[in-house]
Scaffold this motif. Structure first.
Motif, PDB file in Angstrom:
ATOM      1  N   VAL A   1      21.184 -12.902  56.564  1.00 55.28           N
ATOM      2  CA  VAL A   1      19.849 -12.502  57.002  1.00 55.28           C
ATOM      3  C   VAL A   1      19.570 -11.099  56.471  1.00 55.28           C
TER       4      VAL A   1
ATOM      5  N   LEU B   1      14.307 -18.299  60.286  1.00 58.43           N
ATOM      6  CA  LEU B   1      15.220 -19.061  59.440  1.00 58.43           C
ATOM      7  C   LEU B   1      14.659 -20.470  59.363  1.00 58.43           C
TER       8      LEU B   1
ATOM      9  N   CYS C   1      11.530 -12.470  62.284  1.00 52.44           N
ATOM     10  CA  CYS C   1      11.362 -13.338  61.121  1.00 52.44           C
ATOM     11  C   CYS C   1      11.852 -14.733  61.486  1.00 52.44           C
TER      12      CYS C   1
ATOM     13  N   GLN D   1      14.855 -17.708  54.355  1.00 54.79           N
ATOM     14  CA  GLN D   1      14.332 -16.774  55.355  1.00 54.79           C
ATOM     15  C   GLN D   1      12.860 -16.511  55.072  1.00 54.79           C
TER      16      GLN D   1
END
Length: 802
Positions: A187, A211, A209, A85
Motif C-alpha cells: 500500500v 484496495l 483510499c 490501489q
C-alpha cells in the motif's frame, strides 16, 4: 523525470503518523482485517485483507478462498485476481479512472492475454464489451481509460504518476488447485504515489483510499468462455473494462496521516541514530506529541556518526548498538536500552520449477506459490556477499568457472534446502540487497561469518566440498567491517552497451530501500539502454525489469522491523551451537540474554558466537544515549520522558500510534527498569557540568529544534561517571571501502483528532532520497564530523553514477 525526482525529494520531508479511518459498513471486519465476498460467477470467492487501518507504506497480506484454479497448466489464461490501489472520496468506492493500474503494461512474463495488463478497453471486432461506454477517438487510436489523479489532472499518459518502477499493482495473482491464494500487496501513501494522495490530511483527517480486487474467471466480457466458445484459451480484456469492473471487490483503507500529529512550530527535540530504531520512533512520535506536546524529530544516521553526534556540543538523544570507544568518550554518557530487534536475511522466493513435462507432477502445478522457509549458513552468506556466484557478474569469468551460477544451483545450499531442488530450478538469486549505510550490526554479521571455520576458510581461498571458491577479489577479506564492500567491477561490452557489475547489482540506499525493493521484485539494477545520455553523451542506463509476482527470488539484509513492514519472511541462520534459528520472539530474547558485556556497566553488545542453542546470532539491542552535562534541564526532562514512554506504553505490540510495530520484541522487565533508571539519571544530571556545581547549565543544549552543530572541544580525561554513564568497548569493526580491492589479511573476530502537517521524522524511503538523506545530514550538520562518512561517500559516488 526531474520533476518527478523533485516531487520525491519534497515528499521525503513528510512522515506517516496518526490515526485510522473507519471501515465501510458493508465490510465484515474482525479487528483491522476485513473480508469481502464476490458476487455472480464469483459468489464463492472470499478475499481477506490483513490490515485496513493505521496504514503507512507497507505491505498487507491478501488471501482468498473459493476461486477457480489458475490455468491451464499453470499459465495465467483463466481464473486469477488483479489487485490495485485506488483513491476516491465517494463512500461508495472509487471509479476505474481513480486506480493505479497499467504501469506494468510492458511486462511480458508470465504470459497473459493481450490487454490484461493494460488500461485499453477496445479490442477490435472480435471482442466487444457490451457495457463499455468508452469508444476509440474519431481521429484514430484506441479507447483507453484515463487516470484521474487526486491532483485533478486527467491523462492517458500515466508516466508522471506511476511507472513500472513505482506502481504497486499486481496484474496477475494465482489461485491454487485448492481454490486458495495469497499475495502481499504494497500500500502506498501520498509520499510514494502523489497521484493517489492516500493519507494526506484533508479537513483534519487523513484521506482514505481503496484496495480493489478484480476477479477473473473463464468468461470474457462478451460472455464467451475461453477455450470453449472460441479457440483462444485465455482471457484478453482489461480489468478496467466495464463488465470486468462491475465484478470488482473493494476494501476501504485507512491511513495514518502523512505528517505528524503536532502543530507546525511546536518545539522539537532532536533524536537520531541507526535505522534499527526508525520503525519504533515512527510509531511513538505522534503519541508522544499528543501526550506531552513535544515533537521528537528523528534522523537516520550510521552508528558511527551517531556516536560522533553524542560527543558534540549538542548531543540530542542518539541511538546506537555499540558504545563510544573509551579513549574518545570525553564526558559521562548515559545509556538506556529502548528496543530489541535483529538483523535478518529477508527473502521473497516463489516456486519456479522447470515446468510441465520436466518437473515432477505435484511440483510444477505449484509454481508461483511463495516459499516461507529458508536456511543459511555463514559460508552461504559469504558466497552471496562476495560476488562469488558466476552470474553475479555481467559476463562469465574464468576465475569463477568452478562455481555455481546461482544460489539455488549450489549443492551447498540444496543440502540444507532440498525443497529448492525442483522448486528453485528457474530462480536467479546471486546476492542479497544490502544497505550502503554503515551499521554496527553489519559488523556483527561479518563477525558471525568470520567465526565460522568453513566460512573463514572459504574467504581465505579454500574450495568448499563441491569445488566452489571465493571470488579472488575478496580473497583474504579482513573482517569484521561495518558495511558491504563491492570489489569486482567487471564490465562487459563497450561504449553505449557497456554492462557493469555495480550497475546490475548496486547497493540499496538503506535497509528500508532494500526491503521494499525485495518485496516489489526489484533488484535495483540498471542496464544500458543503448542510447547516449543527453547530458554528458555517456551511456544511458535504464532500470531493469522487476521480477513479476510469482517469479521473485530476492534476498535482502534488513532489520526485522523492515522485514515485517514489507511482509518478508526471514531466513533461519545457523548459530554457534549448530541450530538453524529464525528471528522469533523466543530466539531474540535468547540472543539478548546471551549478549556480552561491553565494558560499560549496563551496556551489553551482540555476541554472534553465543553457544545458546535457541539464540538468534544477529540479535540487536538499541540503546538511547546522551550526555546530560551538555543538555539543559528542559531537554533532559524531555529526553527522560521519551525513554520512559519507549520502555512503557511503547513496548505494547500493535498497529496503533504509540505502539510497538511488528518486528520488535517487547523488552524484558530488567531492561525496562534499567532504562527507567537511566531516564532518571538524565533528568537529574541535565544542566549539571561534570565536576561543577549543580545548576541550569548546558546552554548549548537548550535549543534542539535544529540538528547538532559541529563537534565542540571538550576537556579530555573526565572520569567519575556513574554506572551506565561512561563507555568503554570500542566497536571492533572498521569501515571498509565498498569499492576497491579487498584487504588481503584476515582479522580476528570482534564483536484521532484533527491532524496538522508534519514537523520532522524519517520519511518513507523513496529511491532518490535514502542515502542522500543521511550523507547530507552528516555533511551539513556535523561539519568536521562528517569525515567519518568518507567510505559512504565512496559508495554514494558509485550509486549516483548509475
Amino acid at each position: 523525470m526531474i520533476t518527478r525526482i523533485l516531487r520525491l525529494l519534497a515528499a521525503a520531508v513528510l512522515t506517516v503518523a496518526g490515526i485510522g479511518v473507519a471501515l465501510a459498513p458493508a465490510q465484515a471486519a474482525t479487528g483491522s482485517a476485513v473480508t469481502v465476498s464476490g458476487t455472480g460467477d464469483f459468489a464463492n470467492l472470499k478475499v481477506t485483507v490483513s490490515q485496513t487501518t493505521n496504514l503507512i507504506n507497507q505491505t498487507v497480506h491478501v488471501n482468498w478462498t473459493g476461486g477457480g484454479p489458475t490455468g491451464p497448466s499453470g499459465n495465467f489464461n483463466t481464473n486469477f485476481l488483479q489487485i490495485m490501489q485506488c483513491w476516491g472520496d465517494d463512500p461508495a468506492g472509487p471509479s476505474r479512472e481513480q486506480c493505479q493500474f497499467g504501469g506494468l503494461a510492458a511486462q511480458g512474463s508470465p504470459a497473459s492475454g493481450a490487454f490484461v495488463r493494460l488500461r485499453q478497453v477496445s479490442y477490435g471486432d472480435q471482442l466487444k464489451d457490451p457495457l463499455e461506454t468508452l469508444t476509440p477517438p474519431a481521429t484514430g487510436g484506441q479507447a483507453v481509460v484515463p487516470f484521474h489523479s487526486v491532483t485533478g489532472v486527467t491523462t492517458t499518459a500515466t508516466g508522471d504518476f506511476f511507472t513500472a518502477g513505482t506502481t504497486n499493482e499486481i496484474p496477475l495473482a494465482k489461485t491454487s488447485l485448492a481454490g486458495t491464494g495469497e499475495a502481499d500487496f504494497e500500500v502506498q501513501t501520498a509520499t510514494e504515489s502523489y497521484g493517489l494522495g492516500c493519507g494526506t490530511v484533508v479537513n483534519g483527517a487523513p484521506r482514505p483510499c481503496w484496495l480493489v480486487i478484480v476477479p477473473r474467471g473463464t468468461k470474457e466480457v462478451n460472455g464467451q468462455v475461453a477455450g470453449q466458445d472460441y479457440l483462444h484459451t485465455g482471457l484478453d480484456s482489461s480489468p478496467l473494462s466495464e463488465t470486468n469492473w462491475a465484478q470488482r471487490m473493494q476494501v476501504k483503507l485507512g491511513f495514518q496521516p502523512v505528517g505528524a500529529a503536532c502543530p507546525i512550530g511546536t518545539a522539537e527535540r532532536l533524536t537520531s541514530g541507526h535505522e534499527f530504531i526508525s520503525e519504533a520512533v515512527l510509531r511513538w512520535q505522534p503519541r508522544l506529541c499528543k501526550d506531552t506536546g513535544t515533537v521528537f524529530g528523528y534522523v537516520s544516521l550510521p552508528d558511527g556518526v551517531a556516536r560522533q553526534v553524542v560527543e558534540s556540543d549538542k548531543p540530542g538523544l542518539e541511538f546506537v548498538t555499540d558504545p563510544v570507544p573509551p579513549d574518545l568518550a570525553t564526558r559521562p554518557l548515559v545509556y538506556a536500552p529502548v528496543a530489541l530487534s535483529g538483523l535478518s536475511v529477508a527473502f521473497v522466493m516463489e516456486r519456479q520449477s522447470a515446468g510441465e513435462g520436466v518437473a515432477p507432477d505435484g511440483v510444477w502445478q505449484r509454481d508461483g506459490e511463495q516459499i516461507f522457509s529458508l536456511s543459511l549458513t555463514p559460508r552461504l552468506l559469504a558466497k552471496l556477499l562476495t560476488q562469488s556466484y558466476v552470474l553475479s557478474l555481467p559476463v562469465r569469468q574464468d576465475y569463477l568457472k568452478n562455481n555455481s551460477d546461482f544460489l539455488t544451483r549450489d549443492p551447498d545450499f540444496l543440502k540444507i534446502n532440498p525443497e529448492f531442488e525442483d522448486a528453485g530450478k528457474l530462480m536467479s538469486t546471486v546476492d542479497a540487497l544490502v544497505s550502503t549505510v554503515d551499521y554496527d550490526e553489519t559488523a556483527v554479521l561479518w563477525s558471525w561469518i568470520n567465526a565460522d571455520p568453513d566460512a573463514r576458510a572459504f574467504l581465505d581461498g579454500k574450495p568448499d566440498p563441491w569445488g566452489m571458491t571465493v571470488n579472488p577479489k575478496y580473497k583474504g577479506l579482513a573482517l569484521p567491517v561495518s558495511n558491504f564492500p563491492k570489489a569486482d567491477f567487471t564490465c562487459a561490452g563497450s561504449g553505449l552497451l557497456e554492462n557493469c557489475a555495480l550497475d546490475l547489482h548496486p547497493l540499496a540506499a538503506d535497509m528500508h530501500d532494500a526491503g521494499r525493493a525485495a518485496s516489489r521484485g526489484d533488484t535495483l539494477g540498471k542496464e544500458p539502454s543503448g542510447l547516449a545520455n543527453p547530458i554528458d553523451g555517456g551511456k544511458q542506463l535504464k532500470a531493469r525489469d522487476r521480477e513479476p509476482t510469482g517469479q521473485r527470488s530476492l534476498l535482502a539484509i534488513v532489520d526485522t522491523a523492515t522485514a515485517a513492514r514489507y511482509g518478508l519472511p526471514t531466513a533461519k541462520l545457523r548459530n554457534s551451537s549448530g541450530a538453524f534459528v529464525a528471528p522469533t520472539q523466543e530466539s531474540l530474547l535468547a540472543g539478548a540474554g546471551a549478549m556480552k558485556d561491553s565494558g560499560v556497566p549496563g551496556v551489553r553488545v551482540p555476541d554472534p558466537q553465543a553457544a545458546a542453542a535457541g539464540a538468534y546470532p544477529l540479535t540487536s539491542l538499541s540503546y538511547a544515549v546522551t550526555a546530560p552535562s551538555a543538555l539543559d534541564t528542559a531537554s533532559g526532562a524531555d529526553y527522560a520522558t521519551f525513554i520512559r514512554y519507549a520502555v512503557g506504553d511503547g513496548q505494547t505490540p500493535g498497529i496503533e500510534p504509540g505502539q510497538l510495530p511488528d518486528g520488535y520484541i517487547p523488552l524484558p522487565d530488567d531492561l525496562r527498569q534499567q532504562a527507567r533508571d537511566a531516564a532518571t539519571q538524565i533528568a537529574d544530571l541535565a544542566g549539571k557540568p561534570v565536576g561543577g556545581p549543580a545548576g541550569n547549565g548546558g546552554e548549548s543544549g537548550s535549543e534542539s529544534a535544529g540538528f547538532p552543530g559541529p563537534s565542540g572541544s571538550f576537556p579530555a580525561g573526565q572520569d567519575g561517571a556513574s554506572p551506565g554513564q561512561q563507555q568503554t568497548a570500542a566497536p571492533g569493526a572498521t569501515s571498509a571501502p565498498a569499492a576497491g580491492p579487498a584487504p588481503v589479511k584476515a582479522a580476528p573476530p570482534t564483536k484521532t483528532t484533527a491532524q496538522q502537517p508534519v514537523a520532522q521524522a524519517r520519511p518513507t524511503p523513496a529511491s532518490p532520497v535514502g542515502i542522500v538523506r543521511w550523507v547530507l545530514a552528516a555533511l551539513l550538520v556535523l561539519g568536521g564530523l562528517a569525515a567519518g562518512a568518507g567510505p559512504a561517500l565512496l559508495r554514494l559516488s558509485v550509486r549516483m553514477r548509475r
